[in-house]
Design a protein around this motif. Structure first.
Motif, PDB file in Angstrom:
ATOM      1  N   UNK A  75       0.826  -1.209   0.000  1.00  0.00           N
ATOM      2  CA  UNK A  75       0.000   0.000   0.000  1.00  0.00           C
ATOM      3  C   UNK A  75       0.857   1.255   0.000  1.00  0.00           C
ATOM      4  N   UNK A  76       2.016   1.185   0.648  1.00  0.00           N
ATOM      5  CA  UNK A  76       2.908   2.339   0.690  1.00  0.00           C
ATOM      6  C   UNK A  76       3.726   2.493  -0.585  1.00  0.00           C
ATOM      7  N   UNK A  77       3.838   1.428  -1.369  1.00  0.00           N
ATOM      8  CA  UNK A  77       4.697   1.470  -2.557  1.00  0.00           C
ATOM      9  C   UNK A  77       4.376   2.652  -3.477  1.00  0.00           C
ATOM     10  N   UNK A  78       3.108   2.859  -3.891  1.00  0.00           N
ATOM     11  CA  UNK A  78       2.841   4.010  -4.769  1.00  0.00           C
ATOM     12  C   UNK A  78       3.113   5.355  -4.100  1.00  0.00           C
ATOM     13  N   UNK A  79       2.941   5.404  -2.784  1.00  0.00           N
ATOM     14  CA  UNK A  79       3.264   6.629  -2.043  1.00  0.00           C
ATOM     15  C   UNK A  79       4.757   6.914  -2.144  1.00  0.00           C
ATOM     16  N   UNK A  80       5.556   5.876  -1.903  1.00  0.00           N
ATOM     17  CA  UNK A  80       7.002   6.056  -1.956  1.00  0.00           C
ATOM     18  C   UNK A  80       7.484   6.381  -3.365  1.00  0.00           C
ATOM     19  N   UNK A  81       6.843   5.782  -4.362  1.00  0.00           N
ATOM     20  CA  UNK A  81       7.225   6.076  -5.742  1.00  0.00           C
ATOM     21  C   UNK A  81       6.943   7.542  -6.083  1.00  0.00           C
ATOM     22  N   UNK A  82       5.824   8.042  -5.624  1.00  0.00           N
ATOM     23  CA  UNK A  82       5.481   9.439  -5.883  1.00  0.00           C
ATOM     24  C   UNK A  82       6.450  10.374  -5.169  1.00  0.00           C
ATOM     25  N   UNK A 189       6.410  -4.054   9.485  1.00  0.00           N
ATOM     26  CA  UNK A 189       6.751  -3.418   8.216  1.00  0.00           C
ATOM     27  C   UNK A 189       5.517  -2.736   7.641  1.00  0.00           C
ATOM     28  N   UNK A 190       5.725  -1.594   6.975  1.00  0.00           N
ATOM     29  CA  UNK A 190       6.999  -0.900   6.804  1.00  0.00           C
ATOM     30  C   UNK A 190       7.364  -0.087   8.041  1.00  0.00           C
ATOM     31  N   UNK A 191       8.658   0.011   8.305  1.00  0.00           N
ATOM     32  CA  UNK A 191       9.162   0.911   9.340  1.00  0.00           C
ATOM     33  C   UNK A 191      10.148   1.867   8.681  1.00  0.00           C
ATOM     34  N   UNK A 192       9.988   3.154   8.972  1.00  0.00           N
ATOM     35  CA  UNK A 192      10.800   4.180   8.324  1.00  0.00           C
ATOM     36  C   UNK A 192      11.721   4.886   9.323  1.00  0.00           C
ATOM     37  N   UNK A 193      12.902   5.229   8.816  1.00  0.00           N
ATOM     38  CA  UNK A 193      13.852   6.067   9.541  1.00  0.00           C
ATOM     39  C   UNK A 193      14.155   7.274   8.666  1.00  0.00           C
TER      40      UNK A 193
END
Length: 218
Positions: A75-82, A189-193
């Motif tokens: 679900x986060x993949x398109x967010x991260x791509x943008x 996951x996902x965990x962000x730093x």
């Protein structure tokens, strides 16, 4: 606005599902299933970590510990791509492996990406695994033949790919990322730093963009 609310709701639901699944495991089960122990000197990013963007002058580093089979990561993949498209010239985006127990093909997917990385195709396989996640994820069947198909589509040398996929050093590379994650307190996951500090995962593109904008302005 309605579209943004729907996207945020989907991401939130995926996070909740992933976290619920994770909490079915005790810490001992989790570590054993990963076959990794917390790193003594854990780091969010290392020189060998896979960078999806490499700005000439990086102003910020965003690291994601991910599982290719994790629905919340999908679900986060398109967010991260943008975000990567918008900030790739200023922000270093890093992907690190953290396959979760209970995902039949999570570790295999990570090793598939690492085997592709040995032929200079990490980003291509990263993209392939996420964009096809609904086709192979959440299955109890072994998906090695499916992943080999992806490798062929990407034009990889299949003899080398098969050899690398079975190489203990490739498995060790995945475990090294897991060890760093465990040492840093990654539990789902996902965990962000962001610049070395663990953050609460933003629930939408707008929220993540606002966080990045704030960090870049300081």
């Amino acid at each position: 606005m309605k579209k943004h609310l729907i996207v945020a709701a989907v991401i939130a639901a995926a996070f909740a599902a992933a976290l619920s699944s994770f909490l079915l495991f005790s810490p001992a089960d989790r570590d054993g299933g990963m076959d990794a122990q917390p790193a003594a000197e854990a780091l969010p990013v290392r020189d060998t970590s896979h960078r999806l963007t490499e700005p000439d002058k990086s102003e910020l580093t965003v690291v994601e510990f991910l599982d290719f089979e994790c629905e919340a990561c999908g679900a986060m993949y398109p967010v991260m791509e943008k975000l990567r498209e918008e900030y790739g010239g200023r922000v270093t985006f890093v992907a690190r492996y953290f396959p979760m127990p209970g995902h039949r093909n999570g570790d295999l997917a990570a090793r598939t990406a690492e085997a592709a990385a040995r032929q200079g195709k990490f980003e291509e396989m990263y993209t392939k695994l996420f964009t096809t996640q609904k086709e192979w994820g959440e299955s109890q069947e072994w998906k090695q033949s499916v992943f080999r198909g992806y490798a062929k589509q990407l034009g990889l040398n299949m003899v080398r790919f098969d050899t690398d996929l079975a190489d203990p050093e490739v498995a060790g590379r995945v475990q090294n990322d897991q060890s760093d994650g465990l040492g840093l307190g990654v539990q789902s996951t996902p965990t962000f730093f962001v610049d070395g500090t663990k953050i609460q995962t933003p629930g939408s593109y707008e929220a993540f963009k606002a966080l990045i904008d704030d960090r870049l302005s300081n």
